[in-house]
Design an enzyme around this catalytic site. Structure first.
Site, PDB file in Angstrom:
ATOM      1  N   HIS A 120       0.881  -1.165   0.000  1.00  0.00           N
ATOM      2  CA  HIS A 120       0.000   0.000   0.000  1.00  0.00           C
ATOM      3  C   HIS A 120       0.927   1.226   0.000  1.00  0.00           C
ATOM      4  O   HIS A 120       2.010   1.176   0.594  1.00  0.00           O
ATOM      5  CB  HIS A 120      -0.848  -0.035   1.277  1.00  0.00           C
ATOM      6  CG  HIS A 120      -1.908   1.018   1.360  1.00  0.00           C
ATOM      7  ND1 HIS A 120      -1.637   2.314   1.702  1.00  0.00           N
ATOM      8  CD2 HIS A 120      -3.237   0.948   1.163  1.00  0.00           C
ATOM      9  CE1 HIS A 120      -2.757   3.008   1.710  1.00  0.00           C
ATOM     10  NE2 HIS A 120      -3.744   2.200   1.377  1.00  0.00           N
ATOM     11  N   ASP A 197       3.621  -3.957   8.078  1.00  0.00           N
ATOM     12  CA  ASP A 197       2.319  -3.286   7.995  1.00  0.00           C
ATOM     13  C   ASP A 197       1.254  -4.375   8.171  1.00  0.00           C
ATOM     14  O   ASP A 197       1.034  -5.186   7.277  1.00  0.00           O
ATOM     15  CB  ASP A 197       2.233  -2.600   6.626  1.00  0.00           C
ATOM     16  CG  ASP A 197       0.828  -2.142   6.277  1.00  0.00           C
ATOM     17  OD1 ASP A 197      -0.113  -2.426   7.041  1.00  0.00           O
ATOM     18  OD2 ASP A 197       0.673  -1.510   5.216  1.00  0.00           O
ATOM     19  N   GLN A 200      -4.033  -5.130   7.269  1.00  0.00           N
ATOM     20  CA  GLN A 200      -5.017  -6.092   6.755  1.00  0.00           C
ATOM     21  C   GLN A 200      -4.952  -7.431   7.487  1.00  0.00           C
ATOM     22  O   GLN A 200      -5.829  -8.269   7.297  1.00  0.00           O
ATOM     23  CB  GLN A 200      -4.814  -6.328   5.252  1.00  0.00           C
ATOM     24  CG  GLN A 200      -5.073  -5.111   4.384  1.00  0.00           C
ATOM     25  CD  GLN A 200      -6.532  -4.657   4.403  1.00  0.00           C
ATOM     26  OE1 GLN A 200      -7.432  -5.369   4.845  1.00  0.00           O
ATOM     27  NE2 GLN A 200      -6.774  -3.447   3.929  1.00  0.00           N
ATOM     28  N   LYS A 223     -10.086  -0.830  10.620  1.00  0.00           N
ATOM     29  CA  LYS A 223     -10.156  -2.037   9.790  1.00  0.00           C
ATOM     30  C   LYS A 223     -10.488  -3.253  10.633  1.00  0.00           C
ATOM     31  O   LYS A 223     -10.603  -4.368  10.123  1.00  0.00           O
ATOM     32  CB  LYS A 223      -8.836  -2.240   9.052  1.00  0.00           C
ATOM     33  CG  LYS A 223      -8.551  -1.131   8.041  1.00  0.00           C
ATOM     34  CD  LYS A 223      -7.467  -1.509   7.087  1.00  0.00           C
ATOM     35  CE  LYS A 223      -6.937  -0.328   6.315  1.00  0.00           C
ATOM     36  NZ  LYS A 223      -7.843   0.128   5.253  1.00  0.00           N
ATOM     37  N   CYS A 361      -4.619   2.127  -3.873  1.00  0.00           N
ATOM     38  CA  CYS A 361      -3.437   2.760  -3.272  1.00  0.00           C
ATOM     39  C   CYS A 361      -2.222   1.833  -3.355  1.00  0.00           C
ATOM     40  O   CYS A 361      -1.409   1.768  -2.406  1.00  0.00           O
ATOM     41  CB  CYS A 361      -3.677   3.160  -1.810  1.00  0.00           C
ATOM     42  SG  CYS A 361      -5.014   4.301  -1.609  1.00  0.00           S
TER      43      CYS A 361
HETATM   44  N1  7TS Z   1      -1.605  -0.669   4.751  1.00  0.00           N
HETATM   45  C1  7TS Z   1      -2.497  -1.497   4.213  1.00  0.00           C
HETATM   46  C2  7TS Z   1      -2.105  -2.900   3.890  1.00  0.00           C
HETATM   47  C3  7TS Z   1      -3.793  -1.029   3.979  1.00  0.00           C
HETATM   48  O1  7TS Z   1      -4.704  -1.849   3.466  1.00  0.00           O
HETATM   49  C4  7TS Z   1      -4.129   0.310   4.305  1.00  0.00           C
HETATM   50  C5  7TS Z   1      -5.482   0.885   3.972  1.00  0.00           C
HETATM   51  C6  7TS Z   1      -3.161   1.099   4.898  1.00  0.00           C
HETATM   52  C7  7TS Z   1      -1.902   0.585   5.097  1.00  0.00           C
HETATM   53  C8  7TS Z   1      -3.450   2.498   5.353  1.00  0.00           C
HETATM   54  O2  7TS Z   1      -4.259   2.444   6.475  1.00  0.00           O
HETATM   55  P1  7TS Z   1      -4.797   3.794   7.162  1.00  0.00           P
HETATM   56  O3  7TS Z   1      -5.759   3.301   8.188  1.00  0.00           O
HETATM   57  O4  7TS Z   1      -3.634   4.487   7.733  1.00  0.00           O
HETATM   58  O5  7TS Z   1      -5.445   4.570   6.055  1.00  0.00           O
HETATM   59  N2  7TS Z   1      -6.128   0.233   2.926  1.00  0.00           N
HETATM   60  C9  7TS Z   1      -7.204   0.672   2.232  1.00  0.00           C
HETATM   61  C10 7TS Z   1      -7.801  -0.068   1.219  1.00  0.00           C
HETATM   62  O6  7TS Z   1      -7.423  -1.176   0.851  1.00  0.00           O
HETATM   63  N3  7TS Z   1      -8.823   0.624   0.725  1.00  0.00           N
HETATM   64  O7  7TS Z   1      -8.929   1.787   1.386  1.00  0.00           O
HETATM   65  C11 7TS Z   1      -7.916   1.825   2.329  1.00  0.00           C
END
Ligand code: 7TS
Length: 403
Positions: A120, A197, A200, A223, A361
């Protein structure tokens, strides 16, 4: 087949969108929130709202106790060794930036940062910025066309100059589960620090940071059935002691004069300013909800639904799958021959089905696969078999409309 029956806990799912019952298949972007979490936030503002770690008054102590209880809950949940190894952040993105920024004072020209091609953007761009400011070189673990990391490259990528190896536990774009232990032990054999990271992974599987032996692990509450705007950074004490604070301000200090300051110990050194208190408290309730169901039960439920959906999708000739890793979780990314993912997304939305389309992303993944994007469905504990059936039915209609 045994499926969970928790959809009733989620008030938002009981509504119509565009005149059709909502089928929410975008849980990788954010999960919906059970009523207990929504109620807890209302309850907090109704009865306990106060700033934390400051007042001696009863309300502040109540808020502080609830807040710190969540830190302890997360510490147990990911099996961290110490409670102070859990830092509250704004989310995964913030956690990556905190660590990447901290390494600015550690890295020097000639050092190397290794990042996977399956990331991501939030686990790529902060490392690019670190490379630019420190003069370190950025190197990549390539992905294969089926969406796995090509670990045969590790031997030539890693050397004594490698200072950081950063990758995800589960890819948000393709659902690949990466072999964290294997990559971590290869990185440690050259003395590199490992950043994972886990955005997920935390909603879908048991994570044990001591067993994985990672140095840093990041996640987002939103999430995993909790509120937005709050997340965690796990770090081994030794690393958290080593890197400087990301931000200065209230709460993160020991002593302050007009000329200089000394910093508080862990975890407060990294938690400047008033935190997202209701977010943390709501997350605690989400964590209890998740643990009452059991993360292993959620994983089985999602794996069964994933296989069910894959079998049905395989029968549709127009479907092209992207990401067919052996180990995968809760995500299916695909395209429809001769059409743009966006068009399918718009038509599905008109039928009440929420999917995500585009590059998710993760543009380098799309570049590697030579596609503009994918249609992605992502599952959660509240997804039911009927959601998949309705989605397949709507997808077949979509194909007819687009051809
Ligand atoms: N890393 C992964 C693997 C992610 O899926 C996401 C967000 C992030 C980092 C960033 O997370 P945040 O909470 O800091 O924004 N993924 C997604 C997605 O798959 N669709 O919208 C956001």
């Amino acid at each position: 087949m045994k499926y969970l029956k928790v959809k009733k806990d989620f008030p938002i799912l009981n509504q119509k969108i565009n005149g059709k019952p909502l089928i929410y298949l975008d849980s990788a972007a954010t999960t919906q929130k059970p009523k207990v979490v929504i109620d807890e936030i209302v309850n907090y503002y109704s009865f306990s709202n106060s700033n934390v770690h400051r007042g001696v008054h009863a309300l502040s102590e109540r808020a502080t106790d609830s807040f710190e209880e969540v830190r302890l809950g997360l510490c147990h949940h990911i099996n961290a060794k110490h409670q102070h190894e859990i830092i509250f952040t704004k989310g995964t993105t913030d956690s990556v930036n905190l660590v990447a920024h901290g390494f600015r004072s550690i890295l020097k020209p000639g050092d190397e940062i290794v990042v996977s091609e399956l990331e991501h953007h939030s686990n790529l761009i902060p490392w690019q910025m670190l490379a630019q400011t420190s003069g370190a070189k950025l190197k990549f673990i390539p992905m294969t066309t089926n969406g796995e990391l090509d670990l045969s490259t590790l031997g030539s990528l890693l050397n004594l100059n490698t200072k950081i190896v950063a990758f995800n536990h589960i890819s948000n774009a393709l659902g690949t589960i990466n072999p964290v232990k294997k990559i971590t032990s290869a990185a440690h054999s050259v003395g590199a620090c490992v950043f994972v990271d886990g955005a997920q992974a935390l909603p879908h599987m048991r994570v044990d940071v001591q067993n994985l032996d990672v140095d840093f692990y990041a996640g987002s509450a939103h999430k995993m059935y909790g509120p937005t705007g709050v997340g965690l950074l796990y770090g081994k004490s030794a690393w958290l002691e080593k890197i400087p604070p990301y931000q200065g301000g209230g709460e993160m200090i020991a002593e302050v004069s007009m000329e200089k300051s000394s910093y508080a110990g862990l975890p407060h050194k990294f938690e400047a300013g008033t935190p997202n208190i209701e977010g943390v408290i709501g997350w605690g309730t989400a964590l209890n909800w998740l643990n009452d169901i059991g993360i292993e039960n959620i994983k089985t439920h999602e794996d069964n639904l994933l296989n069910y959906a894959l079998e049905l999708l395989k029968e549709i000739p127009d479907v092209v799958f992207y990401g067919t890793a052996k180990e995968r979780a809760a995500v299916i990314s695909f395209g429809l021959k001769g059409t743009h993912p966006y068009d399918a997304g718009v038509l599905l939305d008109q039928m009440g089905i929420a999917v995500r389309t585009g590059h998710h992303c993760a543009q380098p993944i799309m570049t590697c696969l030579q596609i503009p994007g994918t249609i992605r469905i992502s599952l959660a504990a509240y997804t039911i078999q009927d959601d998949i059936d309705k989605f397949i039915e709507a997808l077949k209609k979509t194909i007819l409309l687009l051809n």
